[in-house]
Design an enzyme around this catalytic site. Structure first.
Site, short mmCIF file in Angstrom:
data_model
loop_
_atom_site.label_atom_id
_atom_site.label_comp_id
_atom_site.label_asym_id
_atom_site.label_seq_id
_atom_site.Cartn_x
_atom_site.Cartn_y
_atom_site.Cartn_z
N HIS A 94 3.98 54.97 10.89
CA HIS A 94 2.62 55.26 10.43
C HIS A 94 2.65 56.32 9.32
O HIS A 94 2.07 56.14 8.24
CB HIS A 94 1.78 55.76 11.61
CG HIS A 94 0.36 56.11 11.27
ND1 HIS A 94 -0.71 55.52 11.87
CD2 HIS A 94 -0.17 56.99 10.37
CE1 HIS A 94 -1.83 56.02 11.36
NE2 HIS A 94 -1.52 56.92 10.45
N GLU A 95 3.35 57.41 9.58
CA GLU A 95 3.38 58.50 8.60
C GLU A 95 4.21 58.14 7.37
O GLU A 95 3.83 58.43 6.24
CB GLU A 95 3.91 59.78 9.24
CG GLU A 95 3.07 60.28 10.42
CD GLU A 95 1.60 60.45 10.09
OE1 GLU A 95 1.26 60.71 8.92
OE2 GLU A 95 0.77 60.30 11.01
N HIS A 98 2.36 56.13 4.81
CA HIS A 98 1.50 56.90 3.90
C HIS A 98 2.27 57.31 2.64
O HIS A 98 1.74 57.25 1.53
CB HIS A 98 0.96 58.14 4.59
CG HIS A 98 -0.19 57.85 5.52
ND1 HIS A 98 -1.32 57.19 5.12
CD2 HIS A 98 -0.38 58.14 6.83
CE1 HIS A 98 -2.16 57.07 6.14
NE2 HIS A 98 -1.61 57.64 7.19
ZN LIG Z 1 -2.64 57.78 8.96
#
Ligand SMILES: [Zn+2]
Ligand SMILES: [Zn+2]
Length: 192
Positions: A94-95, A98
């Site tokens: 998830h990170e 980004h």
């Molecule tokens: Zn996020």
């Protein structure tokens, strides 16, 4: 590239960590896990990315944060120890997603918009879900929601500070140093 989401396959490939409560073991596993997800992105975009700076000092309810301009990730080792598997399969990609999205599409897109979702599902091969595990405590009672450059962070300002902004006072995020930008008024706690 197929968008198959094969969590079982990822689980087998991710580093085995006998005791995630051991800080050294957890850190080593996290670094290897991050590389595993990065390799997938590198294969897809056919390029190499620098290894992000890792900060493992995050505490509280927030599992992870991405600092886009700084190419840096922060993780919460305490939460990782409690749920190692979920952390490696969800929080880490998830990170990382980004950062990849920022590098490939720039910063003027929604943090969890279609580009981020595509990187999660098509590139990394994990479900693009935004969970409730991110820190909400600070914004729960503060209704003027501002954003900064951190994708998983919103700032709740009190009416007093919000009024000061209207008078020209500028507030900065301590994480990314970016000036806070007013988004909207909220009646409820924020979850990103
Ligand atoms: Zn996020
Ligand atoms: Zn920020």
């Amino acid at each position: 590239m197929k968008g198959d989401i094969l969590l079982e396959k990822h689980s087998e490939a991710l580093p085995f960590c006998p005791d995630p409560r051991d800080k050294t073991q957890a850190e080593v596993a996290l670094r290897f896990g991050l590389i595993y997800w990065m390799k997938r992105a590198e294969r897809y975009f056919n390029k190499t990315y620098p290894v992000p700076e890792l900060d493992l000092s995050l505490r509280g309810k927030c599992a992870g944060q991405a600092y886009l301009q700084k190419w840096k990730l922060r993780f919460n080792l305490g939460l990782m120890a409690e749920n190692y598997q979920d952390f490696m399969l969800n929080v880490v990609p998830h990170e990382l997603a980004h950062l990849i999205v920022f590098r490939e599409f720039g910063g003027r897109i929604k943090p969890h918009g279609q580009e981020w979702q595509a990187v999660m599902e098509q590139v990394l091969g994990v479900p693009a879900k935004t969970t409730h595990r991110y820190d909400v405590s600070k914004t729960a009672r503060q209704h003027y929601i501002y954003r900064c450059g951190c994708p998983d962070r919103v700032h709740g300002l009190t009416i007093r500070r919000h009024n000061k902004v209207a008078q020209g006072v500028k507030y900065q995020c301590k994480g990314c140093q970016q000036e806070l930008e007013y988004l909207y008024f909220s009646e409820e706690a924020e979850t990103l």
